[in-house]
Design an enzyme around this catalytic site. Structure first.
Site, mmCIF file in Angstrom:
data_model
loop_
_atom_site.group_PDB
_atom_site.id
_atom_site.type_symbol
_atom_site.label_atom_id
_atom_site.label_comp_id
_atom_site.label_asym_id
_atom_site.label_seq_id
_atom_site.Cartn_x
_atom_site.Cartn_y
_atom_site.Cartn_z
ATOM 1 N N GLY A 277 0.851 -1.194 0.000
ATOM 2 C CA GLY A 277 0.000 0.000 0.000
ATOM 3 C C GLY A 277 0.884 1.240 0.000
ATOM 4 O O GLY A 277 0.957 1.984 -0.973
ATOM 5 N N ARG A 314 -0.855 11.621 10.408
ATOM 6 C CA ARG A 314 0.307 10.776 10.688
ATOM 7 C C ARG A 314 1.279 11.378 11.711
ATOM 8 O O ARG A 314 1.730 10.659 12.605
ATOM 9 C CB ARG A 314 1.040 10.398 9.398
ATOM 10 C CG ARG A 314 0.153 9.599 8.415
ATOM 11 C CD ARG A 314 0.934 9.041 7.235
ATOM 12 N NE ARG A 314 1.888 8.060 7.670
ATOM 13 C CZ ARG A 314 3.176 8.275 7.859
ATOM 14 N NH1 ARG A 314 3.698 9.445 7.563
ATOM 15 N NH2 ARG A 314 3.954 7.337 8.306
ATOM 16 N N CYS A 346 -7.697 23.053 17.416
ATOM 17 C CA CYS A 346 -7.511 23.357 18.831
ATOM 18 C C CYS A 346 -7.002 22.135 19.595
ATOM 19 O O CYS A 346 -7.714 21.559 20.420
ATOM 20 C CB CYS A 346 -8.822 23.846 19.415
ATOM 21 S SG CYS A 346 -9.462 25.220 18.470
ATOM 22 N N GLU A 347 -5.813 21.704 19.284
ATOM 23 C CA GLU A 347 -5.153 20.578 19.949
ATOM 24 C C GLU A 347 -3.657 20.841 19.845
ATOM 25 O O GLU A 347 -3.182 21.178 18.755
ATOM 26 C CB GLU A 347 -5.385 19.249 19.194
ATOM 27 C CG GLU A 347 -6.801 18.823 19.012
ATOM 28 C CD GLU A 347 -7.239 17.781 20.023
ATOM 29 O OE1 GLU A 347 -6.397 17.324 20.829
ATOM 30 O OE2 GLU A 347 -8.428 17.462 20.009
#
Ligand SMILES: *Cc1c(COP(=O)(O)O)cnc(C)c1O
Length: 421
Positions: A277, A314, A346-347
């Site tokens: 993949g 990721r 917001c993280e």
């Protein structure tokens, strides 16, 4: 090698300037190269050319219909892990006899759909699943071709979240119990054993774990044949890693991997299936984003861009590194900047890179995350009510939007208000 290169001072996707796509489509967006997808598929196909084989693209890496069609036209099969992926593969024109069904939790409904629609084989992950496949096949008056996924208990030496071949992982049955489980399968009238399946993880950067696993599969093939089973197919999974940085040692090449397959398994006369993949799609895609602000923090500079963790998860999920480049080629000898590159979500986890050294940028500049073609768009969400971003496919000097950005109304109107409100 990929087809995202600087030409006359600007980043191109094949023969199209990336800035031109951005002007038409708006940022952020994913951009894939047909030539790179094709090249990577052919590398695998050629690497196995000495053996009967089928390259089944693991479509969970990037499953847009246009990408599937590009690969299917080259003769690719598909490795699917859900009823949804099966439907996507069928919609792209892939016949059932070129689709293998993997995944640790196939539901009765999915098994029913896939058996009815046609399937090359089920890669069975457990005895309870085997029992259900048998039941559904008998109900339909069909026989389900199966391999059993064995867990060879080898260390793939990759990130813990994408290692799948250790005894502690949820995947497959322990190889030590394989003969017992195959004996059981042989007694079930709705099943036909066709081979063995193994997949030890993703982003492997060495051949040695593959070698350990494939040697165990070779021994198992002989043991199962001695037990009277017909083993004609070996599904070796995917997992070959890609270079995410230009500076690092490059992972083994498909041709080296193919030679290893030949060396460890070639004498068995089986048809070989592989399920790459990441190596097919990873470096065939970039994520293009615009700098919104450059903000001076206390001890560092933040580059705030319009892509975020919901578009490319990721870095937040796997601490993954993506090379990030300017779309306008920086002049040689320019003094480098040093940025924490972050999105607007917001993280704190919405951080793509810390203290990344790169040429200076100003608000409005375009940047590109390289190696974003696999496990990028497919893992995106609408967190913070950010629309899923468009996907664009380039072919030589043409490009097309292969998934458009939804409007905010479309997003809002997917919700329904109960009567009592
Ligand atoms: C994810 C997966 C693959 C593909 O792995 P890559 O690292 O992307 O090559 C292949 N087979 C199975 C069963 C998988 O779950």
């Amino acid at each position: 090698m990929d087809h995202f290169l600087y030409r006359d001072g600007a980043l191109f996707a094949e023969d199209v300037p990336v800035a031109e796509i951005a002007a038409q489509v708006g940022t952020p967006f994913y951009c894939y190269s047909s030539a790179t997808l094709t090249r990577h598929f052919k590398l695998f196909d050629d690497a196995l050319s000495g053996m009967p084989h089928l390259v089944c693209y693991a479509m969970k890496a990037a499953s847009n219909q246009a990408i599937l069609k590009t690969l299917a036209a080259l003769g690719a099969g598909m490795d699917v892990v859900s009823g949804g992926e099966y439907a996507r593969a069928k919609a792209a024109g892939v016949p059932g006899e070129r689709i293998v069904f993997s995944g640790v939790g196939k539901t009765r409904d999915e098994i029913h759909t896939v058996l009815t629609g046609g399937i090359r084989q089920f890669n069975v992950e457990s005895e309870p699943e085997m029992a259900v496949i048998n039941e559904v096949a008998l109900e339909l008056g069909l026989v389900a071709p199966i391999t059993i996924r064995v867990n060879p208990d080898v260390d793939a030496k990759t990130h813990a979240k994408i290692a799948t071949g250790k005894a502690e992982n949820k995947f497959g049955i322990p190889i030590s119990r394989a003969r017992e489980v195959y004996a059981h399968a042989a007694r079930l009238k709705g099943l036909k054993i066709v081979g063995i399946d193994v997949h030890i993880g993703s982003q492997l950067t060495q051949l040695e774990p593959f070698e350990q696993a494939y040697r165990k599969v070779a021994d198992l093939t002989e043991a199962l044949r001695a037990d009277g089973h017909e083993i004609t197919r070996l599904d070796l999974g995917g997992g070959l890693g890609i270079p995410y940085t230009r500076s690092n040692d490059a992972p083994p090449l498909p041709v080296e991997y193919g030679a290893l397959v030949q060396k460890t398994l070639g004498h068995l006369g089986c048809e070989i299936e592989i399920e790459p993949g990441r190596l097919i799609a990873g470096n065939a895609g970039i994520l293009v984003s615009k700098v919104i602000y450059v903000k001076q923090g206390e001890d560092r500079e933040f580059m705030i861009v319009d892509a975020a963790m919901n578009d490319l998860i990721r870095p937040a999920m796997y601490e993954a590194h993506h090379d990030i480049v300017s779309v306008i080629e920086p002049e040689a000898g320019l003094e480098q900047g040093r940025y924490d590159i972050v999105g607007p979500v917001c993280e704190t986890g919405d951080t793509f890179a810390k203290e990344r050294v790169m040429p200076p940028v100003v608000a409005g500049d375009l940047i590109a995350f390289r190696s974003a073609g696999a496990y990028g768009a497919v893992m995106a969400s609408e967190y913070n009510s950010r629309p899923l971003i468009p996907e664009v496919l380039v072919h030589e000097d043409q490009f097309a939007v292969i998934r458009r950005r939804p409007t905010l109304d479309e997003m809002i109107n997917r919700d329904t208000i109960p009567e009592w409100l």
